[in-house]
Design a protein around this motif. Sequence first.
Motif, PDB file in Angstrom:
ATOM      1  N   GLU A 206       0.823  -1.205   0.000  1.00  0.00           N
ATOM      2  CA  GLU A 206       0.000   0.000   0.000  1.00  0.00           C
ATOM      3  C   GLU A 206       0.864   1.265   0.000  1.00  0.00           C
ATOM      4  OE1 GLU A 206      -3.179  -0.094  -0.326  1.00  0.00           O
ATOM      5  OE2 GLU A 206      -3.466  -2.260  -0.050  1.00  0.00           O
ATOM      6  N   ASP A 207       0.221   2.396  -0.364  1.00  0.00           N
ATOM      7  CA  ASP A 207       0.917   3.677  -0.377  1.00  0.00           C
ATOM      8  C   ASP A 207       1.384   4.076   1.027  1.00  0.00           C
ATOM      9  OD1 ASP A 207       0.577   3.929  -3.097  1.00  0.00           O
ATOM     10  OD2 ASP A 207      -1.299   5.069  -2.923  1.00  0.00           O
ATOM     11  N   LEU A 208       0.553   3.816   2.012  1.00  0.00           N
ATOM     12  CA  LEU A 208       0.950   4.086   3.392  1.00  0.00           C
ATOM     13  C   LEU A 208       1.804   2.910   3.860  1.00  0.00           C
ATOM     14  CD1 LEU A 208       0.845   5.788   5.927  1.00  0.00           C
ATOM     15  CD2 LEU A 208      -1.359   4.738   6.494  1.00  0.00           C
ATOM     16  N   SER A 209       3.118   3.095   3.799  1.00  0.00           N
ATOM     17  CA  SER A 209       4.020   1.955   4.004  1.00  0.00           C
ATOM     18  C   SER A 209       4.382   1.727   5.468  1.00  0.00           C
ATOM     19  CB  SER A 209       5.297   2.157   3.191  1.00  0.00           C
ATOM     20  OG  SER A 209       5.981   3.337   3.586  1.00  0.00           O
ATOM     21  N   ARG A 210       4.412   2.793   6.265  1.00  0.00           N
ATOM     22  CA  ARG A 210       4.798   2.639   7.677  1.00  0.00           C
ATOM     23  C   ARG A 210       3.916   3.507   8.566  1.00  0.00           C
ATOM     24  NH1 ARG A 210       9.756   2.202   5.015  1.00  0.00           N
ATOM     25  NH2 ARG A 210      11.088   0.474   5.720  1.00  0.00           N
ATOM     26  N   GLN A 211       3.514   2.936   9.707  1.00  0.00           N
ATOM     27  CA  GLN A 211       2.797   3.687  10.734  1.00  0.00           C
ATOM     28  C   GLN A 211       3.426   3.388  12.088  1.00  0.00           C
ATOM     29  OE1 GLN A 211      -1.593   3.443  10.582  1.00  0.00           O
ATOM     30  NE2 GLN A 211      -1.343   2.133   8.797  1.00  0.00           N
ATOM     31  N   ARG A 212       3.674   4.435  12.846  1.00  0.00           N
ATOM     32  CA  ARG A 212       4.189   4.270  14.200  1.00  0.00           C
ATOM     33  C   ARG A 212       3.375   5.159  15.131  1.00  0.00           C
ATOM     34  NH1 ARG A 212       8.958   5.756  13.486  1.00  0.00           N
ATOM     35  NH2 ARG A 212       8.849   7.863  14.363  1.00  0.00           N
ATOM     36  N   THR A 213       2.807   4.568  16.174  1.00  0.00           N
ATOM     37  CA  THR A 213       1.959   5.306  17.100  1.00  0.00           C
ATOM     38  C   THR A 213       2.408   5.052  18.533  1.00  0.00           C
ATOM     39  OG1 THR A 213       0.061   5.103  15.598  1.00  0.00           O
ATOM     40  CG2 THR A 213      -0.400   5.687  17.884  1.00  0.00           C
ATOM     41  N   VAL A 214       2.573   6.130  19.281  1.00  0.00           N
ATOM     42  CA  VAL A 214       2.881   6.058  20.698  1.00  0.00           C
ATOM     43  C   VAL A 214       1.761   6.780  21.435  1.00  0.00           C
ATOM     44  CG1 VAL A 214       4.519   6.643  22.519  1.00  0.00           C
ATOM     45  CG2 VAL A 214       5.354   6.011  20.244  1.00  0.00           C
ATOM     46  N   GLY A 215       1.159   6.105  22.433  1.00  0.00           N
ATOM     47  CA  GLY A 215       0.030   6.713  23.119  1.00  0.00           C
ATOM     48  C   GLY A 215      -0.008   6.390  24.592  1.00  0.00           C
ATOM     49  N   THR A 216      -0.763   7.194  25.322  1.00  0.00           N
ATOM     50  CA  THR A 216      -0.941   6.963  26.753  1.00  0.00           C
ATOM     51  C   THR A 216      -2.276   7.548  27.189  1.00  0.00           C
ATOM     52  OG1 THR A 216       0.092   7.230  28.930  1.00  0.00           O
ATOM     53  CG2 THR A 216       0.205   9.106  27.428  1.00  0.00           C
ATOM     54  N   GLY A 217      -2.862   6.967  28.243  1.00  0.00           N
ATOM     55  CA  GLY A 217      -4.132   7.470  28.732  1.00  0.00           C
ATOM     56  C   GLY A 217      -4.771   6.522  29.722  1.00  0.00           C
TER      57      GLY A 217
END
Length: 335
Positions: A206-217
């Motif tokens: 796919e066109d979106l090749s990489r996703q990185r997410t850092v979260g807290t809650g």
Amino acid sequence: MLSRTLLCLAITTASTPLFADTVWLKNGDRLTGVIKVFDGGKLLLQTDYGGAIPLDWKQVKTLESDQPLLVKQGQSEGVVTKSLQAADDGKVVMANGDAPKTVELASIDQIIKPKPVITDLVWKGNIDAALDFQQAENDTDDYNISFNTSARHGNWRHNAKGEYNRETTDEVVGTDNWSAEYSLDRFFTEKFFWDARVNYKRDKIEDLSRQRTVGTGPGYQFWDDELGAFKVGALLNRTDYQFSNGEKENFYSVAGTWDYNRYLVGKKFEFFTNGELGKPLSGVADYALDVEAGLRYKVTDWASLNVKAEKDIISGADNGNVDKTRYTAGFGVTW
């Protein structure tokens, strides 16, 4: 002599089951084992001779148990009994101190083990695999492997999950992606906890090749017992996108998460769903949705068959929308 006596006593105690429950059936049979759960008209009895045996509740004459059990009648929250004692046909005695109570078996909706507020170490999880090979006018190979596990130690809970997907048609790769996530929960009360997590996705097609997410809650655990678990959370995320053309984007978002599973029919079936719905705080996209839902059927104590559906949506993105749906069926192991 005293030493030998104590040694024999220790060996005997170690080899004796912690609990020995007994179930009498209306046909005259008498079964012994450990009561695991009663739900959906099925009483699950764990035995040394036949594994986990689901018994039709309507065929149970009476029963007894030396272990503490949570007994629910109707819409009540339930009563934790110190033991259950055999009674007349169709009845059981709930022994709780100096006030034993005899109840009709037909009035009982659930029997589960009461879960302590803090456990020393609890580890559970599953691995699912789906493989599909077709040889026809177009040869298709389809692979899907996923895992989901959690370990609770005191006030801390570690969660990890991952997935790999690959599909080829006539040796042309149409799908090739993987994802991994780790989260750490810190419980402040029996229900409330704080969640910190990191997620990474890689897609070679796919066109979106990489996703990185850092979260807290914060998060809230509605329940976690023999019949399943349900938790929700709210996250503040930082997400980084990298596209196949080399462009990059990053943004902050708020998101709601859920993770639910429920065992049915004496734990033979398990319905599960989990996902995350996020809203970027800037205008890079309208919303993002990542959800999974499915059903497992337990063939043995550890082996299962599964069917599931996955949906991944990114709507209103500047570099194009993402809308992917995937259905799989396969086998797995559960612990």
